[in-house]
Write a protein that holds these residues in place. Structure first.
Motif, PDB file in Angstrom:
ATOM      1  N   ASP A 316      32.170 -24.907  19.639  1.00 29.09           N
ATOM      2  CA  ASP A 316      31.016 -25.792  19.348  1.00 29.09           C
ATOM      3  C   ASP A 316      31.083 -26.303  17.912  1.00 29.09           C
ATOM      4  OD1 ASP A 316      30.017 -25.188  21.895  1.00 29.09           O
ATOM      5  OD2 ASP A 316      29.140 -23.327  21.103  1.00 29.09           O
ATOM      6  N   VAL A 317      32.230 -26.814  17.585  1.00 24.52           N
ATOM      7  CA  VAL A 317      32.473 -27.161  16.174  1.00 24.52           C
ATOM      8  C   VAL A 317      31.710 -28.415  15.754  1.00 24.52           C
ATOM      9  CG1 VAL A 317      34.550 -28.580  16.639  1.00 24.52           C
ATOM     10  CG2 VAL A 317      34.341 -27.387  14.456  1.00 24.52           C
ATOM     11  N   ALA A 318      31.241 -28.384  14.500  1.00 24.91           N
ATOM     12  CA  ALA A 318      30.707 -29.586  13.851  1.00 24.91           C
ATOM     13  C   ALA A 318      31.574 -29.795  12.612  1.00 24.91           C
ATOM     14  CB  ALA A 318      29.259 -29.368  13.452  1.00 24.91           C
ATOM     15  N   GLU A 319      31.932 -31.031  12.334  1.00 26.37           N
ATOM     16  CA  GLU A 319      32.803 -31.295  11.175  1.00 26.37           C
ATOM     17  C   GLU A 319      32.010 -31.952  10.054  1.00 26.37           C
ATOM     18  OE1 GLU A 319      36.848 -32.620  11.985  1.00 26.37           O
ATOM     19  OE2 GLU A 319      36.391 -32.423  14.112  1.00 26.37           O
ATOM     20  N   VAL A 320      32.165 -31.397   8.858  1.00 23.65           N
ATOM     21  CA  VAL A 320      31.465 -31.926   7.682  1.00 23.65           C
ATOM     22  C   VAL A 320      32.471 -32.089   6.557  1.00 23.65           C
ATOM     23  CG1 VAL A 320      29.729 -31.366   5.915  1.00 23.65           C
ATOM     24  CG2 VAL A 320      29.213 -30.975   8.323  1.00 23.65           C
ATOM     25  N   ILE A 381      28.030 -25.637   1.170  1.00 26.55           N
ATOM     26  CA  ILE A 381      29.255 -26.387   1.470  1.00 26.55           C
ATOM     27  C   ILE A 381      29.775 -27.085   0.216  1.00 26.55           C
ATOM     28  CG2 ILE A 381      30.123 -28.379   2.780  1.00 26.55           C
ATOM     29  CD1 ILE A 381      28.305 -27.417   5.102  1.00 26.55           C
ATOM     30  N   SER A 382      28.853 -27.653  -0.568  1.00 25.51           N
ATOM     31  CA  SER A 382      29.280 -28.317  -1.817  1.00 25.51           C
ATOM     32  C   SER A 382      29.952 -27.310  -2.744  1.00 25.51           C
ATOM     33  CB  SER A 382      28.089 -28.953  -2.534  1.00 25.51           C
ATOM     34  OG  SER A 382      27.495 -29.894  -1.710  1.00 25.51           O
ATOM     35  N   ALA A 383      29.364 -26.104  -2.830  1.00 24.10           N
ATOM     36  CA  ALA A 383      29.936 -25.079  -3.714  1.00 24.10           C
ATOM     37  C   ALA A 383      31.318 -24.665  -3.213  1.00 24.10           C
ATOM     38  CB  ALA A 383      29.006 -23.868  -3.787  1.00 24.10           C
ATOM     39  N   LEU A 384      31.466 -24.538  -1.889  1.00 24.36           N
ATOM     40  CA  LEU A 384      32.776 -24.176  -1.318  1.00 24.36           C
ATOM     41  C   LEU A 384      33.793 -25.297  -1.556  1.00 24.36           C
ATOM     42  CD1 LEU A 384      31.710 -22.560   2.095  1.00 24.36           C
ATOM     43  CD2 LEU A 384      32.836 -21.389   0.184  1.00 24.36           C
ATOM     44  N   ALA A 385      33.328 -26.557  -1.463  1.00 26.02           N
ATOM     45  CA  ALA A 385      34.235 -27.694  -1.679  1.00 26.02           C
ATOM     46  C   ALA A 385      34.780 -27.663  -3.107  1.00 26.02           C
ATOM     47  CB  ALA A 385      33.499 -29.006  -1.422  1.00 26.02           C
ATOM     48  N   VAL A 397      40.219 -37.560  -7.185  1.00 23.84           N
ATOM     49  CA  VAL A 397      39.291 -37.381  -6.074  1.00 23.84           C
ATOM     50  C   VAL A 397      40.039 -36.742  -4.900  1.00 23.84           C
ATOM     51  CG1 VAL A 397      39.574 -39.611  -4.880  1.00 23.84           C
ATOM     52  CG2 VAL A 397      37.365 -38.521  -4.875  1.00 23.84           C
ATOM     53  N   ALA A 398      39.378 -35.845  -4.203  1.00 17.16           N
ATOM     54  CA  ALA A 398      39.944 -35.237  -2.999  1.00 17.16           C
ATOM     55  C   ALA A 398      38.792 -35.029  -2.022  1.00 17.16           C
ATOM     56  CB  ALA A 398      40.605 -33.896  -3.319  1.00 17.16           C
ATOM     57  N   ARG A 399      39.119 -34.972  -0.736  1.00 20.36           N
ATOM     58  CA  ARG A 399      38.055 -34.713   0.242  1.00 20.36           C
ATOM     59  C   ARG A 399      38.310 -33.372   0.917  1.00 20.36           C
ATOM     60  NH1 ARG A 399      38.645 -38.191   4.523  1.00 20.36           N
ATOM     61  NH2 ARG A 399      39.025 -36.353   5.770  1.00 20.36           N
ATOM     62  N   VAL A 400      37.307 -32.511   0.867  1.00 24.16           N
ATOM     63  CA  VAL A 400      37.440 -31.183   1.475  1.00 24.16           C
ATOM     64  C   VAL A 400      36.721 -31.221   2.823  1.00 24.16           C
ATOM     65  CG1 VAL A 400      37.124 -28.708   1.128  1.00 24.16           C
ATOM     66  CG2 VAL A 400      37.358 -30.215  -0.863  1.00 24.16           C
ATOM     67  N   ASP A 401      37.449 -30.830   3.890  1.00 24.80           N
ATOM     68  CA  ASP A 401      36.902 -30.904   5.249  1.00 24.80           C
ATOM     69  C   ASP A 401      36.542 -29.505   5.758  1.00 24.80           C
ATOM     70  OD1 ASP A 401      37.517 -33.548   4.940  1.00 24.80           O
ATOM     71  OD2 ASP A 401      39.104 -33.599   6.450  1.00 24.80           O
ATOM     72  N   PHE A 402      35.393 -29.427   6.392  1.00 27.61           N
ATOM     73  CA  PHE A 402      34.879 -28.142   6.876  1.00 27.61           C
ATOM     74  C   PHE A 402      34.699 -28.155   8.383  1.00 27.61           C
ATOM     75  CE2 PHE A 402      33.623 -28.507   2.505  1.00 27.61           C
ATOM     76  CZ  PHE A 402      33.761 -27.223   1.993  1.00 27.61           C
ATOM     77  N   LEU A 403      34.815 -26.962   8.973  1.00 28.26           N
ATOM     78  CA  LEU A 403      34.494 -26.762  10.385  1.00 28.26           C
ATOM     79  C   LEU A 403      33.283 -25.826  10.429  1.00 28.26           C
ATOM     80  CD1 LEU A 403      38.173 -26.030  11.545  1.00 28.26           C
ATOM     81  CD2 LEU A 403      36.928 -28.193  11.845  1.00 28.26           C
ATOM     82  N   VAL A 411      36.458 -23.484   5.650  1.00 29.18           N
ATOM     83  CA  VAL A 411      37.149 -24.582   4.972  1.00 29.18           C
ATOM     84  C   VAL A 411      38.365 -24.907   5.838  1.00 29.18           C
ATOM     85  CG1 VAL A 411      38.207 -25.381   2.834  1.00 29.18           C
ATOM     86  CG2 VAL A 411      36.487 -23.592   2.751  1.00 29.18           C
ATOM     87  N   ASN A 412      38.517 -26.177   6.219  1.00 28.18           N
ATOM     88  CA  ASN A 412      39.655 -26.551   7.068  1.00 28.18           C
ATOM     89  C   ASN A 412      40.819 -27.047   6.221  1.00 28.18           C
ATOM     90  OD1 ASN A 412      41.234 -27.206   9.319  1.00 28.18           O
ATOM     91  ND2 ASN A 412      40.459 -29.297   9.330  1.00 28.18           N
ATOM     92  N   GLU A 413      40.596 -28.087   5.434  1.00 32.67           N
ATOM     93  CA  GLU A 413      41.723 -28.620   4.660  1.00 32.67           C
ATOM     94  C   GLU A 413      41.217 -29.502   3.531  1.00 32.67           C
ATOM     95  OE1 GLU A 413      44.200 -31.612   6.286  1.00 32.67           O
ATOM     96  OE2 GLU A 413      42.576 -32.665   7.297  1.00 32.67           O
ATOM     97  N   ILE A 414      42.147 -29.827   2.610  1.00 31.91           N
ATOM     98  CA  ILE A 414      41.845 -30.770   1.519  1.00 31.91           C
ATOM     99  C   ILE A 414      42.785 -31.958   1.666  1.00 31.91           C
ATOM    100  CG2 ILE A 414      41.695 -31.099  -0.974  1.00 31.91           C
ATOM    101  CD1 ILE A 414      41.347 -28.160  -1.367  1.00 31.91           C
ATOM    102  N   ASN A 415      42.239 -33.160   1.567  1.00 30.38           N
ATOM    103  CA  ASN A 415      43.046 -34.383   1.546  1.00 30.38           C
ATOM    104  C   ASN A 415      43.052 -34.904   0.115  1.00 30.38           C
ATOM    105  OD1 ASN A 415      43.397 -34.747   4.514  1.00 30.38           O
ATOM    106  ND2 ASN A 415      41.177 -34.677   4.403  1.00 30.38           N
ATOM    107  N   THR A 416      44.209 -34.932  -0.506  1.00 31.23           N
ATOM    108  CA  THR A 416      44.243 -35.332  -1.923  1.00 31.23           C
ATOM    109  C   THR A 416      44.319 -36.844  -2.113  1.00 31.23           C
ATOM    110  OG1 THR A 416      46.616 -34.899  -1.956  1.00 31.23           O
ATOM    111  CG2 THR A 416      45.185 -33.168  -2.815  1.00 31.23           C
ATOM    112  N   VAL A 417      44.662 -37.588  -1.043  1.00 29.09           N
ATOM    113  CA  VAL A 417      44.544 -39.056  -1.095  1.00 29.09           C
ATOM    114  C   VAL A 417      43.703 -39.466   0.122  1.00 29.09           C
ATOM    115  CG1 VAL A 417      45.742 -41.275  -1.268  1.00 29.09           C
ATOM    116  CG2 VAL A 417      46.852 -39.213  -2.157  1.00 29.09           C
TER     117      VAL A 417
END
Ligand code: ADP
Ligand code: MG
Length: 478
Positions: A316-320, A381-385, A397-403, A411-417
């Protein structure tokens, strides 16, 4: 659903997908026409851009502004004197394309950034396109998105760029003419916008380090760590960040007998995710719902990389997603977005191809900004990011993706671009795309200035000392 703000600049469009960061490889012609119209509109809205031309050149070195590079064929007359500005702008090499499955998505990200940079008074962007076979090119043809459908036309109309290491670093552009004239373009700062391997993975960043060119975004270590899902997970573990149980299957172990690997992977749970260790945009990713689908999923992932990661699927995943920005010495987090997947997970098609069917993207992609979360959860979530960003030594800038599942956050992954550099996540807090690029480029220059103050040479000359010691011993007797 988030609706597009009618006041939003039409050219500064987000690339949906790329884990919401990349558009599809094969985009429909209509979409290209719209993008091209927007690019033209951006230029027409920006008359000073056409007036910018020759600026002060640094002493002893020819500095060819990108506008000048575009015009340096003999077919173009030099700009009239009255059109010359004497305010030096920083030349920004915008690097895009690359030897990666996400080549086309990078072209789109770069066109967005270029249209914004062109209206910024402090910067003069020089587009540098890296072809699928790794050649670096520049020229006016790069402004036309349609041209990218015909690689031969790009090759014909652009000029090769070669690299000139040193500090300050430069790119050498073949400017044509009778004697194959070459101009050295001094680059003040680079903006790497290549997604995936051979660009987002530290290799391009290492090249820029060797060239002595300051660059925006994560450095060699951060880029390499975040492109490698296994290494990134180890960094998350070391930082105590919550993540799903996983295991890594190497090509060597898989080939020497899959039974042990299958047993280890199956022990993680009934439903699994299998991914290439170095990848993106869900390419080579499989949601494994039954045991017999595991081996083919590992085979598929190993087509894209020599290692695959197998993870327990979050039910029942939600992605943020949360973007993080290092602005000088301050680390900021963006507004959160929720991304809804249909049918198990966000596939490449969901990220990009639905967009080309013409439906309003926010509804198709299911992006909700800000993510509808209780404030305490959003803060967590912001603190974990921020912690993940620091754990992987990220920059720019990087985007941190959560499940998310119930109260659990992984924490799922970080996209650096990230696609569109995640500018749309900063807008709600008043940081425009221009502002975001300005902060990234200034931080890049600050990082380079700090490094230039480091000691890279010792007073002691080791070779001289060795010679002296040899001399003191006297000549060898036969
Ligand atoms: N462990 C997991 N549980 C549930 N869904 C997952 C899991 N891992 C990945 N996904 C889904 O697969 C998508 C792609 O996975 P991701 O790790 O982001 O790889 P990529 O680098 O290719 O984007 C995610 O956006 C999510 O929809
Ligand atoms: Mg992803």
């Amino acid at each position: 659903m988030r609706r597009r703000d009618p006041g939003r600049p039409v050219v500064a469009r987000r690339v949906h997908g790329r884990d919401s960061r990349r558009r599809p490889a094969g985009r429909v012609a209509a979409r290209r026409r719209v993008a091209r119209r927007r690019l033209r509109a951006a230029r027409d809205d920006d008359p000073p851009r056409r007036r910018r031309a020759v600026r002060e050149r640094p002493a002893g070195q020819l500095r060819v502004e990108s506008e000048a590079v575009r015009r340096c064929s003999s077919r173009h007359a030099p700009p009239p004197d009255h059109a010359r500005s004497h305010v030096a702008r920083s030349v920004v090499a915008v690097l895009f394309g690359g030897r990666s499955c996400e080549h086309e998505v990078s072209i789109l990200t770069a066109h967005e950034a270029l249209s914004v940079l062109r209206r910024m008074p402090d910067y003069d962007p020089l587009p540098v396109y890296v072809t699928k076979d790794g050649r670096w090119l520049t020229g006016p043809a790069l402004d036309d998105l349609d041209k990218f459908a015909d690689p031969a036309a790009i090759e014909r109309e652009c000029r090769p760029v070669t690299l000139q290491p040193g500090s300050p670093g430069a790119l050498v552009v073949e400017t044509g003419g009778l004697f194959g004239k070459r101009d050295s373009v001094r680059i003040d700062v680079a903006l790497p916008l290549i997604h995936g391997p051979n660009g987002e993975d530290g290799t391009l960043q290492g090249t820029l380090e060797m060239l002595g060119i300051p660059y925006a975004g994560s450095g060699v270590l951060g880029s390499a760590l975040c492109m490698d899902k296994a290494a990134m997970k180890r960094a998350f573990t070391a930082a105590g960040l919550p993540q799903v149980p996983y295991t890594v299957v190497t090509r060597a172990a898989w080939d020497s007998g899959p039974d042990g690997e299958l047993a280890r992977a199956s022990a993680l749970g009934e439903k699994l995710f299998v991914k290439p260790v170095r990848g993106g945009s869900s390419i080579g990713v499989t949601f494994v719902e039954t045991g017999d689908a595991l081996a083919p999923a590992i085979d598929l992932a190993l087509e894209f990389d020599c290692e695959a990661v197998v993870e327990a699927a979050v039910a029942d995943v939600a992605e943020v997603n949360c973007a993080v920005l290092r602005d000088g010495d301050t680390v900021l987090t963006s507004t959160l977005e929720a991304v809804a997947a249909s049918g198990g997970f966000l596939t490449f098609d969901q990220k990009y191809l639905q967009w080309s069917k013409g439906a309003p993207s926010d509804e198709v992609q299911g992006h909700v900004i800000p993510a509808p979360l209780p404030p305490e959860k959003a803060e967590r979530i912001s603190a974990l990011a921020r912690a993940a960003f620091e754990a992987c030594s990220c920059d720019g800038v990087a985007r941190v993706d959560f499940l998310l599942s119930g109260d659990e956050v992984f924490v799922n992954e970080i996209n650096t671009v990230p696609g569109s550099l995640s500018f749309y996540l900063w807008e709600p807090s008043g940081v425009t795309f221009d502002d975001l690029l300005g902060r990234m480029l200034r931080t890049a220059v600050l990082r380079a200035e700090r490094r230039s103050g480091l000691t890279y040479s010792l007073d002691r000359n080791l070779l001289e000392a060795i010679q002296e010691r040899k001399g003191a011993k006297g000549p060898k007797r036969p």
